[in-house]
Design an enzyme around this catalytic site. Structure first.
Site, PDB file in Angstrom:
ATOM      1  CG  ASP A 247     -11.833   3.736   6.160  1.00 22.40           C
ATOM      2  OD1 ASP A 247     -11.346   4.644   6.857  1.00 22.40           O
ATOM      3  OD2 ASP A 247     -11.582   3.599   4.952  1.00 22.40           O
TER       4      ASP A 247
ATOM      5  CE  LYS B 174      -9.129   2.159   3.524  1.00 20.56           C
ATOM      6  NZ  LYS B 174      -9.312   3.493   3.027  1.00 20.56           N
TER       7      LYS B 174
ATOM      8  NE  ARG C 261      -9.946  10.903   8.483  1.00 22.58           N
ATOM      9  CZ  ARG C 261      -9.087  10.072   7.896  1.00 22.58           C
ATOM     10  NH1 ARG C 261      -9.467   8.862   7.545  1.00 22.58           N
ATOM     11  NH2 ARG C 261      -7.854  10.428   7.672  1.00 22.58           N
TER      12      ARG C 261
ATOM     13  CG  HIS D  53      -1.749   1.261   1.288  1.00 27.70           C
ATOM     14  ND1 HIS D  53      -2.949   1.352   0.611  1.00 27.70           N
ATOM     15  CD2 HIS D  53      -1.543   2.453   1.863  1.00 27.70           C
ATOM     16  CE1 HIS D  53      -3.446   2.562   0.786  1.00 27.70           C
ATOM     17  NE2 HIS D  53      -2.617   3.250   1.547  1.00 27.70           N
TER      18      HIS D  53
ATOM     19  CB  SER E 239      -8.370   5.356   7.315  1.00 29.84           C
ATOM     20  OG  SER E 239      -8.809   5.298   5.991  1.00 29.84           O
TER      21      SER E 239
HETATM   22  N1  URA Z   1      -5.951   6.682   2.494  1.00 29.10           N
HETATM   23  C1  URA Z   1      -6.894   6.062   3.226  1.00 29.10           C
HETATM   24  O1  URA Z   1      -7.370   4.992   2.876  1.00 29.10           O
HETATM   25  N2  URA Z   1      -7.303   6.657   4.356  1.00 29.10           N
HETATM   26  C2  URA Z   1      -6.800   7.837   4.785  1.00 29.10           C
HETATM   27  O2  URA Z   1      -7.212   8.295   5.825  1.00 29.10           O
HETATM   28  C3  URA Z   1      -5.831   8.456   4.020  1.00 29.10           C
HETATM   29  C4  URA Z   1      -5.405   7.857   2.859  1.00 29.10           C
END
Ligand code: URA
Length: 426
Positions: free
Chosen positions: A161, A187, A168, A82, A183
């Protein structure tokens, strides 16, 4: 329990209990805590922070809000990567098939671009016929046939999320390390990968502008992954200048294919190979093919072609091109001392490569080709970059974004090393 009590606790710099966190995430997902209450709580967290235990509880509560995928039906280990996002960051495209060609499965759930950073799904959608939405059964089929799958997260994965991230985004509460870390990791943990390599970008084109802030985010995410049983390591990498020479959806696909064909810009190749080695090591694949070899012998390209075809795409289709181009010339002779990632990302976005709102379309052909990178010798009048857009009217605002975003001097200026540091679990 009620929302006001939880908000007050964090507003007054208290620690939230596990029970409070479980309750508030669950109630918010179900709609029993209102958006305005969650906004207040997110702002209190942004201002007052959360400690490691609170972040871990928050992450676990978000994972529990939805399904948890698992890949035990596969006969080889799984590894994922990621990136926290940057300008010209197309690394997933060559990396996923490369790691598959070297012996690990790569189940990757990706996102779309918002703001000045591009999204992997937007890039891949510039390939004719390619489909981002797959069922879990289809994901497994693509993994079995190609070794790698890159697709959109379904609505069942960490729904807390999804709701909170959208909130957000419109309440000025994105830039909180506890909220970003939880966050991303909720995932990735829910996705079920056995190992994870994080690419935490640092610099003007990244979420984290400074090395200390990036280090804190990297350490927080590595701890969250490790505690959840996912072998997790992070690289902190440079995003003070764009990665590679292409910025924009189809332009980045073309550059990724060059890398898979054994060419491509040195920084993209170096980072792709480094991340591939990290993923294979984290997955415990020690006897597989070396990533450099898999780029040379065409096996990574074969995996790419299988991956694209398995998701309905035509790997031989011509990529979309924007109707109009404009060349920006080097203003004076010397060394290109600066090419600011944020300025280039913003210009590409204004050319149509990105979107302002989630529902907006992107232009697949729009973007920027860079003809020089910081440290290169340049001559006055030579092309510095080519802007691509569907309408000439977009060029003026893109040029405004680039104003002051590059500089030519006598000697190469300071720049971050491509790989700044490696963070592992303590
Ligand atoms: N990417 C995400 O999935 N969440 C965040 O809060 C920031 C970047």
């Amino acid at each position: 329990m009620d929302a006001i009590e939880v908000i007050r606790a964090k507003r007054d710099r208290g620690e939230l209990t596990t029970a409070q966190i479980d309750w508030v995430i669950d109630a918010y997902t179900r709609g029993d805590v209102a958006d305005e209450q969650m906004s207040a709580l997110a702002m209190a967290i942004l201002l007052n922070g959360m400690d490691r235990r609170e972040i871990a509880d928050w992450t676990q509560a978000m994972i529990r809000s939805g399904e948890r995928m698992e890949w035990s039906a596969l006969d080889r280990p799984t590894a994922d990567k990621h990136s926290t996002g940057g300008v010209g960051d197309k690394i997933t495209l060559p990396l996923a098939p490369l790691v598959a060609a070297c012996g690990a499965y790569v189940p990757q759930l990706s996102g779309r671009g918002l703001g000045h950073t591009g999204g992997t799904l937007d890039k891949l959608e510039s390939i004719s016929g390619w489909r981002a939405s797959l069922s879990n059964a289809e994901m497994l089929d693509v993994l079995r046939s190609a070794g790698a799958v890159v697709c959109a997260a379904g609505s069942g994965l960490a729904p807390a999320d999804k709701k909170l991230y959208a909130l957000r985004d419109v309440t000025g509460t994105v830039e909180s390390i506890p909220l970003i870390a939880s966050s991303i990791m909720s995932k990735k943990i829910a996705e079920g990968t056995g190992s994870l390599v994080l690419d935490v970008k640092v610099g003007s084109g990244a979420f984290m502008k400074t090395v200390p802030a990036a280090r804190e985010l990297a350490e927080t995410m590595v701890a969250l992954g490790t505690d959840a049983g996912v072998r997790t390591v992070a690289l902190m990498t440079a995003m003070d200048r764009p990665l590679g020479r292409a910025v924009g959806n189809a332009l980045e696909v073309a550059e990724s294919v060059e890398v898979l064909a054994g060419g491509g810009p040195a920084d993209v190749v170096e980072l792709t190979v480094r991340l591939a080695r990290e993923m294979l090591e984290a997955a415990g694949v020690t006897a597989g093919k070396d990533p450099e070899k898999a780029l040379e012998d065409g096996s990574a390209m074969d995996a790419w072609r299988r991956m694209i075809s398995a998701q309905g795409g035509d790997p031989d289709a011509l990529l979309p091109r924007a109707a109009e181009t404009m060349t920006v010339e080097v203003p004076e002779s010397g060394v290109l001392t600066r090419l600011d990632a944020y300025a280039v990302g913003l210009a590409a976005w204004r050319l149509g490569a990105g979107r302002a709102r989630k529902e907006d379309p992107v232009s697949f052909g729009a973007g920027i080709e860079l003809h020089a990178k910081p440290g290169d010798l340049v001559r006055a009048g030579q092309p510095l970059m080519t802007l691509h857009a569907d309408e000439t009217s977009r060029f003026e605002r893109a040029l405004e974004a680039l104003d002051g975003g590059y500089a030519v001097g006598e000697a190469a200026g300071e720049r971050l090393p491509l790989v700044i540091d490696r963070i592992t679990a303590p």
